[in-house]
Write an enzyme that holds these catalytic residues in place. Structure first.
Site, PDB file in Angstrom:
ATOM      1  N   ASP A   1      18.891  -3.810 -21.254  1.00  0.00           N
ATOM      2  CA  ASP A   1      17.842  -2.988 -21.619  1.00  0.00           C
ATOM      3  C   ASP A   1      18.661  -1.709 -22.579  1.00  0.00           C
ATOM      4  OD1 ASP A   1      15.824  -3.969 -19.940  1.00  0.00           O
ATOM      5  OD2 ASP A   1      16.593  -2.590 -18.121  1.00  0.00           O
TER       6      ASP A   1
HETATM    7  N1  URA Z   1      18.309  -6.111 -15.072  1.00  0.00           N
HETATM    8  C1  URA Z   1      17.720  -4.734 -15.653  1.00  0.00           C
HETATM    9  O1  URA Z   1      17.003  -4.059 -15.077  1.00  0.00           O
HETATM   10  N2  URA Z   1      18.172  -4.358 -16.641  1.00  0.00           N
HETATM   11  C2  URA Z   1      18.827  -5.167 -17.524  1.00  0.00           C
HETATM   12  O2  URA Z   1      19.282  -4.625 -18.719  1.00  0.00           O
HETATM   13  C3  URA Z   1      19.544  -6.004 -17.239  1.00  0.00           C
HETATM   14  C4  URA Z   1      19.357  -6.640 -15.867  1.00  0.00           C
END
Ligand code: URA
Length: 243
Positions: A108
Protein backbone atom coordinates in the site's frame (compact mmCIF):
# COMPACT_ATOMS: atom_id res chain seq x y z
CA UNK A 1 25.11 -20.10 -38.37
CA UNK A 2 22.68 -17.74 -36.61
CA UNK A 3 22.00 -19.19 -33.18
CA UNK A 4 20.30 -16.27 -31.47
CA UNK A 5 23.34 -15.45 -29.35
CA UNK A 6 24.48 -12.52 -31.48
CA UNK A 7 23.23 -9.01 -31.04
CA UNK A 8 24.23 -5.45 -31.75
CA UNK A 9 26.72 -4.03 -29.29
CA UNK A 10 24.50 -1.04 -28.39
CA UNK A 11 21.53 -3.34 -27.74
CA UNK A 12 23.67 -5.61 -25.59
CA UNK A 13 24.89 -2.68 -23.49
CA UNK A 14 21.37 -1.30 -23.11
CA UNK A 15 20.07 -4.75 -22.10
CA UNK A 16 22.88 -4.94 -19.56
CA UNK A 17 21.55 -1.61 -18.20
CA UNK A 18 24.71 0.37 -18.87
CA UNK A 19 22.49 3.14 -20.22
CA UNK A 20 19.69 3.90 -22.61
CA UNK A 21 20.21 3.00 -26.26
CA UNK A 22 21.24 6.58 -27.12
CA UNK A 23 23.50 6.87 -24.06
CA UNK A 24 25.37 3.65 -24.84
CA UNK A 25 25.89 4.77 -28.45
CA UNK A 26 27.70 7.83 -27.09
CA UNK A 27 29.82 5.65 -24.80
CA UNK A 28 30.77 3.50 -27.79
CA UNK A 29 31.64 6.48 -30.01
CA UNK A 30 33.75 7.92 -27.17
CA UNK A 31 35.82 4.71 -27.01
CA UNK A 32 34.60 3.56 -23.57
CA UNK A 33 33.66 0.07 -24.78
CA UNK A 34 35.99 -2.79 -25.64
CA UNK A 35 35.20 -6.21 -27.11
CA UNK A 36 37.78 -8.90 -26.45
CA UNK A 37 40.30 -6.26 -25.45
CA UNK A 38 39.85 -4.02 -28.52
CA UNK A 39 38.05 -0.66 -28.38
CA UNK A 40 35.03 -0.81 -30.68
CA UNK A 41 33.49 2.44 -31.94
CA UNK A 42 30.61 0.99 -33.98
CA UNK A 43 27.30 0.59 -32.12
CA UNK A 44 26.01 -1.68 -34.89
CA UNK A 45 28.81 -4.22 -34.50
CA UNK A 46 27.46 -7.64 -33.55
CA UNK A 47 28.84 -9.49 -30.58
CA UNK A 48 28.29 -13.00 -29.30
CA UNK A 49 26.69 -12.86 -25.86
CA UNK A 50 28.11 -16.17 -24.73
CA UNK A 51 31.71 -15.94 -25.94
CA UNK A 52 32.71 -12.28 -26.38
CA UNK A 53 34.13 -10.36 -23.44
CA UNK A 54 32.65 -6.87 -23.33
CA UNK A 55 34.13 -4.19 -21.10
CA UNK A 56 32.79 -0.76 -20.22
CA UNK A 57 35.36 1.70 -18.85
CA UNK A 58 37.65 -1.27 -18.28
CA UNK A 59 35.09 -3.28 -16.23
CA UNK A 60 33.80 -6.56 -17.58
CA UNK A 61 30.04 -6.59 -18.11
CA UNK A 62 28.24 -9.51 -16.55
CA UNK A 63 24.97 -9.63 -18.40
CA UNK A 64 22.12 -11.89 -17.45
CA UNK A 65 18.65 -12.04 -18.90
CA UNK A 66 16.95 -11.68 -15.52
CA UNK A 67 17.50 -8.85 -13.09
CA UNK A 68 16.53 -8.89 -9.42
CA UNK A 69 16.50 -5.91 -7.08
CA UNK A 70 15.20 -5.35 -3.57
CA UNK A 71 13.83 -1.94 -2.70
CA UNK A 72 13.17 -0.65 0.79
CA UNK A 73 9.91 1.03 -0.14
CA UNK A 74 9.22 4.26 1.71
CA UNK A 75 5.69 5.40 2.53
CA UNK A 76 4.19 7.87 0.05
CA UNK A 77 4.92 6.10 -3.24
CA UNK A 78 2.55 3.70 -4.96
CA UNK A 79 3.40 0.20 -6.13
CA UNK A 80 2.95 0.48 -9.88
CA UNK A 81 5.16 0.56 -12.95
CA UNK A 82 3.93 4.02 -13.89
CA UNK A 83 1.19 6.44 -12.96
CA UNK A 84 -0.10 9.68 -14.43
CA UNK A 85 -0.21 11.59 -11.15
CA UNK A 86 1.49 9.66 -8.33
CA UNK A 87 5.16 8.84 -7.69
CA UNK A 88 5.73 5.13 -8.10
CA UNK A 89 8.29 2.72 -6.70
CA UNK A 90 9.84 2.54 -10.18
CA UNK A 91 10.60 6.27 -10.00
CA UNK A 92 13.08 5.39 -7.22
CA UNK A 93 15.23 3.36 -9.65
CA UNK A 94 17.32 5.02 -12.37
CA UNK A 95 15.65 4.63 -15.75
CA UNK A 96 18.36 2.40 -17.18
CA UNK A 97 17.97 -0.03 -14.26
CA UNK A 98 14.20 -0.10 -13.96
CA UNK A 99 13.38 -0.44 -17.65
CA UNK A 100 11.45 -3.66 -18.32
CA UNK A 101 11.21 -4.57 -14.62
CA UNK A 102 8.09 -4.75 -12.45
CA UNK A 103 7.41 -4.92 -8.73
CA UNK A 104 6.34 -8.33 -7.42
CA UNK A 105 3.08 -7.93 -5.53
CA UNK A 106 1.82 -4.75 -4.01
CA UNK A 107 2.52 -2.70 -0.91
CA UNK A 108 0.00 0.00 0.00
CA UNK A 109 1.01 3.63 -0.44
CA UNK A 110 1.43 4.06 3.32
CA UNK A 111 3.28 0.74 3.76
CA UNK A 112 7.05 0.35 3.79
CA UNK A 113 9.64 -2.32 3.40
CA UNK A 114 10.68 -5.14 1.14
CA UNK A 115 9.67 -4.99 -2.48
CA UNK A 116 11.19 -7.34 -5.03
CA UNK A 117 11.57 -5.84 -8.51
CA UNK A 118 12.38 -8.12 -11.41
CA UNK A 119 11.71 -9.16 -15.00
CA UNK A 120 11.57 -12.86 -13.99
CA UNK A 121 7.85 -13.43 -14.50
CA UNK A 122 8.08 -17.11 -13.57
CA UNK A 123 9.56 -16.37 -10.17
CA UNK A 124 7.06 -13.54 -9.59
CA UNK A 125 4.19 -15.87 -10.38
CA UNK A 126 5.48 -18.49 -7.96
CA UNK A 127 5.97 -16.00 -5.13
CA UNK A 128 2.47 -14.57 -5.55
CA UNK A 129 0.51 -17.75 -6.12
CA UNK A 130 -1.61 -18.52 -3.01
CA UNK A 131 -1.32 -22.23 -3.91
CA UNK A 132 2.44 -22.09 -3.34
CA UNK A 133 1.84 -20.85 0.22
CA UNK A 134 4.93 -18.64 0.28
CA UNK A 135 4.69 -16.57 3.43
CA UNK A 136 5.30 -12.82 3.42
CA UNK A 137 6.08 -11.40 6.84
CA UNK A 138 5.03 -7.97 8.03
CA UNK A 139 6.02 -5.95 11.06
CA UNK A 140 2.67 -4.56 12.20
CA UNK A 141 1.90 -1.86 14.74
CA UNK A 142 -1.77 -1.70 15.73
CA UNK A 143 -4.02 0.49 17.79
CA UNK A 144 -6.60 -1.29 19.92
CA UNK A 145 -6.44 -4.21 22.29
CA UNK A 146 -5.49 -7.40 20.48
CA UNK A 147 -5.73 -10.27 22.94
CA UNK A 148 -4.69 -13.93 22.77
CA UNK A 149 -8.11 -14.96 21.43
CA UNK A 150 -7.72 -12.43 18.59
CA UNK A 151 -4.29 -13.80 17.74
CA UNK A 152 -5.69 -17.34 17.70
CA UNK A 153 -8.37 -16.13 15.28
CA UNK A 154 -5.74 -14.64 12.97
CA UNK A 155 -3.87 -17.95 13.15
CA UNK A 156 -7.00 -19.87 12.15
CA UNK A 157 -7.97 -17.48 9.33
CA UNK A 158 -10.58 -14.72 9.55
CA UNK A 159 -13.58 -13.49 7.62
CA UNK A 160 -12.60 -10.19 5.99
CA UNK A 161 -15.71 -9.92 3.86
CA UNK A 162 -14.48 -11.92 0.84
CA UNK A 163 -16.17 -15.11 -0.42
CA UNK A 164 -14.01 -17.17 1.91
CA UNK A 165 -12.01 -16.59 5.07
CA UNK A 166 -8.29 -15.90 4.80
CA UNK A 167 -5.77 -18.70 5.02
CA UNK A 168 -4.22 -19.07 8.48
CA UNK A 169 -1.63 -16.44 9.38
CA UNK A 170 1.44 -16.98 11.53
CA UNK A 171 1.65 -14.46 14.32
CA UNK A 172 4.53 -13.56 16.63
CA UNK A 173 3.61 -11.12 19.36
CA UNK A 174 6.36 -8.52 19.86
CA UNK A 175 4.80 -6.14 22.38
CA UNK A 176 1.37 -5.45 23.81
CA UNK A 177 -0.28 -2.82 25.97
CA UNK A 178 -3.95 -2.37 26.90
CA UNK A 179 -4.52 -0.22 23.83
CA UNK A 180 -1.85 -1.19 21.31
CA UNK A 181 0.02 -4.13 19.94
CA UNK A 182 3.10 -4.87 17.84
CA UNK A 183 3.37 -8.18 16.04
CA UNK A 184 5.02 -9.93 13.15
CA UNK A 185 2.39 -11.44 10.95
CA UNK A 186 3.05 -13.80 8.04
CA UNK A 187 0.44 -14.43 5.37
CA UNK A 188 0.52 -16.67 2.32
CA UNK A 189 -2.08 -14.82 0.23
CA UNK A 190 -1.97 -11.32 -1.22
CA UNK A 191 -5.50 -10.03 -0.94
CA UNK A 192 -6.20 -6.31 -1.17
CA UNK A 193 -5.17 -4.59 2.12
CA UNK A 194 -5.07 -8.06 3.63
CA UNK A 195 -3.10 -7.42 6.81
CA UNK A 196 -5.07 -4.26 7.60
CA UNK A 197 -8.38 -6.03 7.02
CA UNK A 198 -7.35 -9.04 9.11
CA UNK A 199 -6.38 -6.79 12.00
CA UNK A 200 -9.67 -4.89 11.63
CA UNK A 201 -11.56 -8.20 11.69
CA UNK A 202 -10.27 -8.78 15.23
CA UNK A 203 -11.03 -5.23 16.38
CA UNK A 204 -7.67 -3.49 15.87
CA UNK A 205 -6.36 -0.89 13.43
CA UNK A 206 -2.98 -0.97 11.69
CA UNK A 207 -1.02 2.23 12.35
CA UNK A 208 2.28 1.16 10.72
CA UNK A 209 3.06 -1.64 8.28
CA UNK A 210 6.39 -2.80 6.96
CA UNK A 211 7.16 -5.97 4.99
CA UNK A 212 10.29 -7.64 6.30
CA UNK A 213 10.46 -10.84 4.24
CA UNK A 214 9.11 -12.66 1.21
CA UNK A 215 9.71 -16.37 1.65
CA UNK A 216 13.46 -16.86 1.97
CA UNK A 217 14.24 -13.25 1.09
CA UNK A 218 14.75 -10.83 3.98
CA UNK A 219 14.85 -7.06 3.79
CA UNK A 220 18.47 -5.90 4.03
CA UNK A 221 18.54 -3.91 7.27
CA UNK A 222 21.31 -1.66 5.91
CA UNK A 223 19.11 -0.33 3.08
CA UNK A 224 17.78 3.13 3.92
CA UNK A 225 14.18 3.91 3.01
CA UNK A 226 14.01 4.48 -0.75
CA UNK A 227 17.28 2.65 -1.42
CA UNK A 228 17.63 -0.48 -3.51
CA UNK A 229 20.26 -3.03 -4.35
CA UNK A 230 20.77 -6.04 -6.57
CA UNK A 231 19.92 -9.36 -5.00
CA UNK A 232 22.96 -11.48 -4.19
CA UNK A 233 23.30 -14.77 -6.07
CA UNK A 234 22.57 -16.71 -2.86
CA UNK A 235 19.33 -14.77 -2.37
CA UNK A 236 18.20 -15.48 -5.94
CA UNK A 237 19.04 -19.17 -5.53
CA UNK A 238 17.14 -19.34 -2.23
CA UNK A 239 14.02 -17.84 -3.84
CA UNK A 240 14.25 -20.16 -6.83
CA UNK A 241 14.70 -23.20 -4.63
CA UNK A 242 11.54 -22.50 -2.63
CA UNK A 243 8.91 -25.04 -3.59
N1 URA B 1 -1.46 -6.00 3.67
C1 URA B 1 -1.90 -4.73 3.71
O1 URA B 1 -2.90 -4.43 4.33
N2 URA B 1 -1.19 -3.80 3.05
C2 URA B 1 -0.06 -4.08 2.36
O2 URA B 1 0.55 -3.18 1.80
C3 URA B 1 0.39 -5.41 2.34
C4 URA B 1 -0.34 -6.36 3.01
Amino acid sequence: MWNGNFMRLDKYLANARIGTRSEVKKYIWRGQVAVNGEIVKKPEQHICESTDIVEFDGERIEYSQYQYYMLNKPAGVITAVSDASERTVMDLLPENIGKGLSPVGRLDKDAEGLLLITNDGGLAHKLLSPKKRIFKTYYVECAGAVDDADIEMLERGVDIGDDKPTAPARVKLVERTAESCIMEMSISEGRFHQVKRMVEAVGGRVTYLKRISIGALELDGTLAKGDFRKLHDAEIMALKEMK
